[in-house]
Design an enzyme around this catalytic site. Sequence first.
Site, PDB file in Angstrom:
ATOM      1  CG  ASP A 155      30.643  43.200  49.575  1.00  0.00           C
ATOM      2  OD1 ASP A 155      30.496  42.739  48.421  1.00  0.00           O
ATOM      3  OD2 ASP A 155      31.753  43.507  50.041  1.00  0.00           O
ATOM      4  CD  GLU A 241      35.230  41.088  36.178  1.00  0.00           C
ATOM      5  OE1 GLU A 241      34.935  41.418  37.343  1.00  0.00           O
ATOM      6  OE2 GLU A 241      36.414  40.924  35.800  1.00  0.00           O
TER       7      GLU A 241
END
Length: 295
Positions: A155, A241
């Site tokens: 998205d 991350e």
Amino acid sequence: MILYIKNIDTRQDCNKPWEHLLEQYPALVEPIRESWNDPSSFVRKIYMITPTKTRAEQTPDLTRLAQTLYLIPNLFWIVVEDEPQVTLRLRRLLRSFHLPFIHLNIATPDYLKPTQNQSTWRRPRGVFQKNIGLQWLRTNTNKDEDALVYFADDDNTYHWKLFQEIRKVQSVGVWPVGLVGELLYERPICLNGRVHSWFHYMYRKRKFPTDMAGFAIHLRLIHHYSTYVFNVSATSIAEQESQILNTMTTIDQLECLANNATKIYVWHTKTQSMFLTSIERLRNAGMKYDLVNQL
């Protein structure tokens, strides 16, 4: 209100609609020409890993993303479904796009899913799916291939120029991400092509304060660190991350792309969940349909 409508000559030769479309809308030519004429496009493949889960908004999200990918040559899409089995509904959708892809699946355990009253960001999302994508790469690609790996949410919003930046990566490249971390953007602050510091607000103690959409990794590193997997602990929020980057690189080695990290080519948009009338209420009203698989 004045509306501008381009005049269309009905006498045009209708046997060449594509050529006429480009004449009417010449801006269409630019991303196609620039992407497909870039020599690196056909030398350096991009493997893009996209976790996805069944929800009412899944089909429009993937459709929007696929239509961006039409502009990107030499990209292989690794779509990993959060389900115990691949669904035929999603398989049909992916095939309809006519893009190079592989459809994989693994279900997220219930203990890692957000509870009914818990925000989705309270739990790490797409972790198992990313790990399956990494496993597929290590099994099905050559460690000497000059290719890049990128993690792309279904998205998010992607400018076609982002993929040109990805193909510049030699080891690990970074760039800004818009609409993330309660800011208009987060970004590395770069001097002479290297990261000096970071502009960010949330989770201040992150070693690499960037979003998953803000970096790409050379495929050789995925093979070299062959035992690396994302931490699936529920306490690893906002650390996914930093985990992978801290394993495979250092801050000094990061390459600043997107005009020294001053251009935004990806936005962490999030499709708002639609309010849908429950199946029970529809049944009471004498209506019956499948909330997800109807169309």
